[in-house]
Design a protein around this motif. Sequence first.
Motif, PDB file in Angstrom:
ATOM      1  N   GLN A 254     -12.000  58.528  47.516  1.00  0.00           N
ATOM      2  CA  GLN A 254     -11.127  59.396  47.562  1.00  0.00           C
ATOM      3  C   GLN A 254      -9.584  58.667  47.344  1.00  0.00           C
ATOM      4  O   GLN A 254      -9.298  57.666  47.953  1.00  0.00           O
ATOM      5  CB  GLN A 254     -11.018  60.051  48.667  1.00  0.00           C
ATOM      6  CG  GLN A 254      -9.957  61.257  48.783  1.00  0.00           C
ATOM      7  CD  GLN A 254     -10.049  62.161  50.020  1.00  0.00           C
ATOM      8  OE1 GLN A 254     -10.426  61.870  51.111  1.00  0.00           O
ATOM      9  NE2 GLN A 254      -9.575  63.573  49.805  1.00  0.00           N
ATOM     10  N   THR A 255      -8.778  58.997  46.293  1.00  0.00           N
ATOM     11  CA  THR A 255      -7.545  58.442  46.088  1.00  0.00           C
ATOM     12  C   THR A 255      -6.417  58.787  47.232  1.00  0.00           C
ATOM     13  O   THR A 255      -6.848  59.966  47.834  1.00  0.00           O
ATOM     14  CB  THR A 255      -6.874  58.592  44.718  1.00  0.00           C
ATOM     15  OG1 THR A 255      -6.682  60.329  44.924  1.00  0.00           O
ATOM     16  CG2 THR A 255      -7.908  58.369  43.690  1.00  0.00           C
TER      17      THR A 255
ATOM     18  N   CYS B 218     -10.926  58.519  55.336  1.00  0.00           N
ATOM     19  CA  CYS B 218     -10.947  59.585  54.276  1.00  0.00           C
ATOM     20  C   CYS B 218     -12.452  59.300  53.419  1.00  0.00           C
ATOM     21  O   CYS B 218     -13.119  58.403  53.865  1.00  0.00           O
ATOM     22  CB  CYS B 218     -10.135  59.031  52.959  1.00  0.00           C
ATOM     23  SG  CYS B 218     -10.094  57.551  52.327  1.00  0.00           S
ATOM     24  N   LYS B 219     -12.826  60.122  52.522  1.00  0.00           N
ATOM     25  CA  LYS B 219     -13.981  59.889  51.750  1.00  0.00           C
ATOM     26  C   LYS B 219     -14.140  58.725  50.866  1.00  0.00           C
ATOM     27  O   LYS B 219     -13.061  58.413  50.293  1.00  0.00           O
ATOM     28  CB  LYS B 219     -14.050  61.506  51.046  1.00  0.00           C
ATOM     29  CG  LYS B 219     -13.997  62.643  51.499  1.00  0.00           C
ATOM     30  CD  LYS B 219     -14.082  63.760  50.615  1.00  0.00           C
ATOM     31  CE  LYS B 219     -13.647  65.196  51.383  1.00  0.00           C
ATOM     32  NZ  LYS B 219     -13.371  66.295  50.526  1.00  0.00           N
TER      33      LYS B 219
ATOM     34  N   SER C 200      -2.557  65.570  48.987  1.00  0.00           N
ATOM     35  CA  SER C 200      -2.740  66.712  48.795  1.00  0.00           C
ATOM     36  C   SER C 200      -3.806  67.631  49.947  1.00  0.00           C
ATOM     37  O   SER C 200      -3.248  68.765  50.217  1.00  0.00           O
ATOM     38  CB  SER C 200      -3.281  67.104  47.215  1.00  0.00           C
ATOM     39  OG  SER C 200      -2.428  66.172  46.501  1.00  0.00           O
ATOM     40  N   GLU C 201      -4.730  66.856  50.095  1.00  0.00           N
ATOM     41  CA  GLU C 201      -5.599  67.508  50.986  1.00  0.00           C
ATOM     42  C   GLU C 201      -4.996  67.900  52.412  1.00  0.00           C
ATOM     43  O   GLU C 201      -5.085  68.860  53.000  1.00  0.00           O
ATOM     44  CB  GLU C 201      -6.742  66.742  51.077  1.00  0.00           C
ATOM     45  CG  GLU C 201      -7.909  67.302  51.965  1.00  0.00           C
ATOM     46  CD  GLU C 201      -9.181  66.413  52.059  1.00  0.00           C
ATOM     47  OE1 GLU C 201     -10.033  66.669  51.032  1.00  0.00           O
ATOM     48  OE2 GLU C 201      -9.262  65.621  52.992  1.00  0.00           O
TER      49      GLU C 201
ATOM     50  N   GLU D 262      -3.490  59.731  46.622  1.00  0.00           N
ATOM     51  CA  GLU D 262      -3.074  60.895  46.070  1.00  0.00           C
ATOM     52  C   GLU D 262      -3.705  62.327  46.417  1.00  0.00           C
ATOM     53  O   GLU D 262      -3.064  63.339  47.003  1.00  0.00           O
ATOM     54  CB  GLU D 262      -2.840  60.904  44.715  1.00  0.00           C
ATOM     55  CG  GLU D 262      -1.673  59.990  44.194  1.00  0.00           C
ATOM     56  CD  GLU D 262      -2.129  58.501  44.156  1.00  0.00           C
ATOM     57  OE1 GLU D 262      -1.389  57.570  43.817  1.00  0.00           O
ATOM     58  OE2 GLU D 262      -3.266  58.301  44.551  1.00  0.00           O
ATOM     59  N   ASP D 263      -5.150  62.246  46.472  1.00  0.00           N
ATOM     60  CA  ASP D 263      -5.951  63.194  46.659  1.00  0.00           C
ATOM     61  C   ASP D 263      -6.026  63.588  48.356  1.00  0.00           C
ATOM     62  O   ASP D 263      -5.860  64.713  48.583  1.00  0.00           O
ATOM     63  CB  ASP D 263      -7.351  62.987  46.358  1.00  0.00           C
ATOM     64  CG  ASP D 263      -7.300  63.145  44.809  1.00  0.00           C
ATOM     65  OD1 ASP D 263      -6.786  63.766  44.208  1.00  0.00           O
ATOM     66  OD2 ASP D 263      -8.559  62.616  44.163  1.00  0.00           O
ATOM     67  N   LEU D 264      -5.675  62.271  48.918  1.00  0.00           N
ATOM     68  CA  LEU D 264      -5.832  62.783  50.445  1.00  0.00           C
ATOM     69  C   LEU D 264      -4.567  63.366  50.997  1.00  0.00           C
ATOM     70  O   LEU D 264      -4.306  64.236  51.892  1.00  0.00           O
ATOM     71  CB  LEU D 264      -5.955  61.112  51.229  1.00  0.00           C
ATOM     72  CG  LEU D 264      -6.033  61.301  52.485  1.00  0.00           C
ATOM     73  CD1 LEU D 264      -7.419  61.770  53.152  1.00  0.00           C
ATOM     74  CD2 LEU D 264      -5.943  59.780  53.168  1.00  0.00           C
TER      75      LEU D 264
END
Length: 199
Positions: A147-148, A143-144, A154-155, A150-152
Amino acid sequence: MLRASLSENNMRKDFFSIIDEQSQSIALIGMPGSGKSTIGKLLAKSLGWQFVDTDDQIQLQAGVCLQDILDQSGYLFLRELEETALCKMLIRRRTVVATGGSAVYSQKAMSHISRNTTIIYLQASVPILLNRIDNLDNRGIACKPNQTFEDLFSERSLLYQKYSDLCVDCGKSTVAQTVAKVSSQLYDYLRTDRSDETR
């Protein structure tokens, strides 16, 4: 009890007959913590198939763990390694493949495995996934930076849904229950597919 047992045995025989006719293997996709490797091994064992874990293959070829690859070369490089591993993979009949969580970022890789596999998305909620992962900081998640989870989630969720043939909710199920769910939904999916072809 006897009738139920006979019915289950008949369904099991029918399932193996259908899946054998399809000549399709199985690929599991999903977030870290969804159980791709654990479920994949047990599913392969129940079918009498071989099991392949792409994360294991990458680490074996690189000679280091996924986290070391991330630390030394970054998340994009790890995704490139995963794409290469999947695109070079000769997926034989009767194989269960557990992909890395970031496999869905590569359209090329997903197109390759979709030719010979039924793709199954193992789905679970963020709290359940985080509860299952006890080594989040050194698990080797591509992941970036910053980056959380949760964001990962969603992505990636949209990509998992995009590329999957089946979605199996494994959040509140035991390993054995999830394997049974996968088998049952796969049976229904292949049976429907075969019925459409014979019309």
